[in-house]
Design an enzyme around this catalytic site. Structure first.
Site, short mmCIF file in Angstrom:
data_model
loop_
_atom_site.label_atom_id
_atom_site.label_comp_id
_atom_site.label_asym_id
_atom_site.label_seq_id
_atom_site.Cartn_x
_atom_site.Cartn_y
_atom_site.Cartn_z
N TYR A 17 -21.45 -38.73 10.04
CA TYR A 17 -20.72 -39.94 9.64
C TYR A 17 -19.72 -39.69 8.51
O TYR A 17 -18.95 -40.59 8.17
CB TYR A 17 -21.71 -41.02 9.17
CG TYR A 17 -22.69 -41.41 10.24
CD1 TYR A 17 -22.32 -42.27 11.26
CD2 TYR A 17 -23.99 -40.92 10.23
CE1 TYR A 17 -23.23 -42.63 12.24
CE2 TYR A 17 -24.90 -41.28 11.21
CZ TYR A 17 -24.51 -42.13 12.21
OH TYR A 17 -25.41 -42.49 13.18
N HIS A 22 -16.31 -46.04 8.63
CA HIS A 22 -17.41 -46.77 8.01
C HIS A 22 -17.80 -46.15 6.66
O HIS A 22 -18.45 -46.81 5.85
CB HIS A 22 -18.62 -46.76 8.95
CG HIS A 22 -19.30 -48.07 9.11
ND1 HIS A 22 -18.76 -49.28 8.75
CD2 HIS A 22 -20.54 -48.36 9.61
CE1 HIS A 22 -19.61 -50.26 9.03
NE2 HIS A 22 -20.71 -49.72 9.54
N PHE A 69 -28.67 -45.82 5.45
CA PHE A 69 -27.76 -46.31 6.48
C PHE A 69 -27.19 -47.65 6.05
O PHE A 69 -27.81 -48.41 5.32
CB PHE A 69 -28.39 -46.34 7.87
CG PHE A 69 -28.56 -44.96 8.45
CD1 PHE A 69 -27.51 -44.34 9.11
CD2 PHE A 69 -29.75 -44.26 8.27
CE1 PHE A 69 -27.64 -43.06 9.60
CE2 PHE A 69 -29.88 -42.97 8.77
CZ PHE A 69 -28.83 -42.36 9.43
N ASN A 71 -26.63 -50.68 7.19
CA ASN A 71 -27.23 -52.00 7.34
C ASN A 71 -28.42 -52.24 6.42
O ASN A 71 -28.93 -53.36 6.36
CB ASN A 71 -27.63 -52.24 8.79
CG ASN A 71 -26.43 -52.26 9.71
OD1 ASN A 71 -25.28 -52.24 9.27
ND2 ASN A 71 -26.68 -52.30 11.01
N ASN A 117 -22.71 -56.02 8.03
CA ASN A 117 -24.16 -56.03 7.82
C ASN A 117 -24.58 -55.36 6.52
O ASN A 117 -25.62 -55.72 5.95
CB ASN A 117 -24.87 -55.39 9.01
CG ASN A 117 -24.74 -56.23 10.26
OD1 ASN A 117 -24.71 -57.46 10.19
ND2 ASN A 117 -24.66 -55.59 11.41
#
Length: 194
Positions: A17, A22, A69, A71, A117
């Site tokens: 990631y 993001h 993560f 969320n 989120n």
């Protein structure tokens, strides 16, 4: 108001990631750490944390990259705010925002999470929505269509990669200006006149 600020860069842990849209929050946190000469270290709050001062004798910055993560960013954020005895008014979240064009920064305090989120979890964990947000525009998929969730988990395009270092620097500047001069001054600098 405390002279300590918790700046939470939102993103997802791991190499898969690290260069995605993001993770722009992590990228901004890393830029800020570089500016204050700090290194990220593991913390029992389930975040990588770097600490330092913004200028000689300036406010203390606690930079965090939650490792739970996106969320589930609220737990580490709340734990760090509690540890440093900070209210929501001394928390700044740096996030990706698909509803803002790439290379644009918007600043606000409170309000809705806009379907993000990570912000939703922070608001829930802090028990407050009145924290500052640095919303870094990553844009929507080409043509405005497509899977928004998939879009933010992709790497930046070749053209975007050329502009990305400047966007990260601008977002870090926005964080510093929020802390030194307040929301209104920062908005006047980063929000284009209509």
């Amino acid at each position: 108001m405390s002279n300590t600020w918790l700046v939470v860069g939102l993103g997802n842990p791991g190499p898969d990631y690290s260069h995605t849209r993001h993770n722009i929050g992590f990228m901004v946190a890393e830029e800020l750490a570089s500016r204050i000469g700090a290194s990220f270290k593991s913390n029992k709050s389930r975040a990588l944390v770097a600490e330092g001062r913004l200028g000689m004798g300036g406010p203390k910055l606690v930079l965090a990259k939650p490792q739970t993560f996106m969320n589930l960013s609220g737990g580490p954020t709340s734990a760090l705010a509690k540890f440093y005895d900070l209210g929501a008014d001394n928390v700044i979240a740096v996030q990706d925002e698909i509803d803002i064009p790439f290379n644009t920064i918007k600043l606000k305090i409170g309000g809705g999470e806009g379907g993000h989120n990570g912000l939703r979890d922070i608001s829930k964990a802090l028990g407050a929505k009145e924290y500052l947000r640095v919303r870094v525009g990553v844009g929507r998929p080409p043509g405005g269509q497509g899977d928004a969730a998939g879009h933010v988990l992709k790497v930046f395009s070749t053209a975007e990669k050329k502009e990305l270092p400047f966007l990260i620097q601008d977002a870090a500047d926005a964080v510093e200006l929020l802390i030194s001069d307040g929301l209104l001054a920062a908005q006047q600098k980063f929000h284009p006149a209509k």
